[in-house]
Design a protein around this motif. Structure first.
Motif, short mmCIF file in Angstrom:
data_model
loop_
_atom_site.label_atom_id
_atom_site.label_comp_id
_atom_site.label_asym_id
_atom_site.label_seq_id
_atom_site.Cartn_x
_atom_site.Cartn_y
_atom_site.Cartn_z
N THR A 190 0.82 -1.43 0.11
CA THR A 190 -0.03 0.07 0.14
C THR A 190 0.72 1.24 -0.05
OG1 THR A 190 0.02 0.08 2.55
CG2 THR A 190 -1.92 -1.15 1.16
N GLU A 191 2.26 0.99 0.44
CA GLU A 191 2.86 2.28 0.43
C GLU A 191 4.13 2.20 -0.70
OE1 GLU A 191 6.07 4.82 3.47
OE2 GLU A 191 4.45 3.25 4.08
N PRO A 192 4.36 2.92 -1.45
CA PRO A 192 5.65 2.99 -2.54
C PRO A 192 6.84 2.23 -1.74
CG PRO A 192 4.29 4.89 -3.08
CD PRO A 192 3.80 4.41 -1.74
N HIS A 215 11.65 7.77 -9.01
CA HIS A 215 13.12 7.65 -9.01
C HIS A 215 13.48 6.39 -8.64
CE1 HIS A 215 13.48 11.90 -10.22
NE2 HIS A 215 12.70 12.15 -8.79
N GLY A 216 12.31 5.38 -8.43
CA GLY A 216 12.82 4.16 -7.86
C GLY A 216 12.97 3.31 -9.21
N THR A 217 13.88 1.96 -8.82
CA THR A 217 14.52 1.15 -9.76
C THR A 217 13.97 -0.22 -9.59
OG1 THR A 217 16.32 2.60 -10.13
CG2 THR A 217 16.41 0.29 -10.84
N LEU A 218 13.52 -0.99 -10.63
CA LEU A 218 13.34 -2.26 -10.45
C LEU A 218 14.30 -2.93 -11.40
CD1 LEU A 218 10.07 -4.42 -10.97
CD2 LEU A 218 12.01 -5.10 -12.38
N VAL A 219 14.94 -3.90 -10.54
CA VAL A 219 16.10 -4.80 -11.27
C VAL A 219 15.63 -6.19 -11.58
CG1 VAL A 219 18.45 -5.41 -11.27
CG2 VAL A 219 17.94 -3.61 -9.88
N GLY A 238 4.68 8.73 -16.47
CA GLY A 238 4.96 9.26 -15.26
C GLY A 238 4.07 10.29 -14.46
N ASN A 239 2.89 9.76 -14.15
CA ASN A 239 2.08 10.52 -13.50
C ASN A 239 1.99 10.15 -11.98
OD1 ASN A 239 0.51 8.09 -13.95
ND2 ASN A 239 -0.99 8.66 -14.86
N ALA A 240 0.96 10.92 -11.22
CA ALA A 240 0.58 10.66 -9.96
C ALA A 240 1.73 10.72 -9.10
CB ALA A 240 0.12 9.24 -9.81
N GLY A 241 2.86 11.63 -9.32
CA GLY A 241 4.10 11.78 -8.93
C GLY A 241 4.96 10.70 -8.73
#
Length: 308
Positions: A190-192, A215-219, A238-241
């Motif tokens: 529920t939280e980024p 600015h998060g990254t998925l590897v 790139g919406n919703a912040g």
């Protein structure tokens, strides 16, 4: 030398037999192998290799003969090694950039679990970036890479969220390794999160990407589902912040600069800062038993074969 050799006529697709000693190139050390760990990928696809092939990515042992070009450690040095093949044998020729030195007192069995699983987890977390005080998601956390990723993320100061298909069975074990929360799928978040080490692929990768903060990254490391990654329309907006999110990949064997990583991991393992999570260990004459347990998904942890 003796080796586990691909043999399509054998029940397990492997047999213990004799083959020629490897001939090291100038930049390769000759290693006397004393333990190897099995990885699902090399084991599942063993029959795709020609008969007579010696497979094996991971191995630990002692330098039998130093590299002719002067690189790497001296003869007699305990090492942990990685390569595209050759680990399931008494002798292995290894690029000196693909081996790390180990403490003299280290058990080669646990060391042999480090190359693919430990180095993949370490490199993936480096691609994620800073973990101190960050929320990190590890999907498919009960596998070899996942268990090391959970431990390393926790060592890096992260709040670690782990996914597993059976939290009731594996939750306590993952929490003991450092997971702060254990869930079934990323859509429960529920939280980024600030970073993801994805070891599953398919729909779960898509879900995991949707949890990323700006600015998060998925590897992307694992692809065990065999399913495609199909993103719904708008998922990459790139919406919703949540802008500038990334998906990255890497192939560990394309980086012949693993010596510092493998050495660092070997030191942490020997001091007890890392747990190898060995689920099965035995002599390589029992390889058929280990292969069956691994492929039937009866092991949650690493399988180690003692050689010789």
């Amino acid at each position: 030398m003796r080796a586990l050799i691909v043999d399509s006529s054998a029940p397990s697709g492997l047999r213990l037999g004799e083959t020629e000693d490897p001939t090291p190139a100038a930049h390769e050390a000759l290693v006397r192998v004393t333990a190897t760990s099995l990885n699902y990928g090399e084991t599942a696809h063993r029959n795709e290799a020609p008969d007579g092939t010696v497979l094996g990515w991971d191995a630990a042992g002692v330098i039998e003969r130093a590299a002719a070009d002067g690189s790497g450690p001296a003869a007699g040095t305990p090492v942990v090694t990685i390569g595209e093949a050759g680990g399931w044998a008494e002798l292995r020729a290894v690029h000196t950039g693909m081996l790390g030195t180990a403490p003299a007192e280290a058990d080669p069995g646990p060391l042999s679990t480090l190359p693919v699983a430990g180095a993949s987890a370490l490199r993936a977390l480096r691609r994620v970036g800073d973990t101190l005080g960050r929320r990190i998601l590890v999907t498919g956390a009960t596998g070899g890479v996942g268990r090391y990723a959970v431990q390393l993320a926790r060592l890096g100061g992260a709040y670690v969220i782990a996914t597993t298909g059976d939290p009731a069975a594996h939750g306590d074990g993952l929490r003991a390794l450092g997971a702060d929360a254990v869930i079934t799928t990323p859509d429960e978040i529920t939280e980024p999160v600030h970073g993801v080490v994805d070891l599953v692929g398919g729909p779960q990768l898509v879900q995991a990407f949707d949890t990323l903060a700006a600015h998060g990254t998925l590897v992307s490391v694992g692809h065990v589902t065999g399913q495609p990654e199909t993103f719904p329309f708008g998922a990459l907006y790139g919406n919703a912040g949540r802008h500038e999110r990334s998906i990255v990949t890497f192939h560990l064997l394309e980086h012949p600069d693993l010596t510092p990583d493998l050495t660092w991991l070997a030191e942490r393992l020997t001091t007890g800062a890392l747990d190898p999570q060995i689920a099965w260990r035995g002599g390589w004459d029992r390889a058929e038993e280990a292969v069956a347990a691994l492929l039937e998904r009866r092991l949650h942890g690493k399988a180690v074969l003692d050689i010789g």
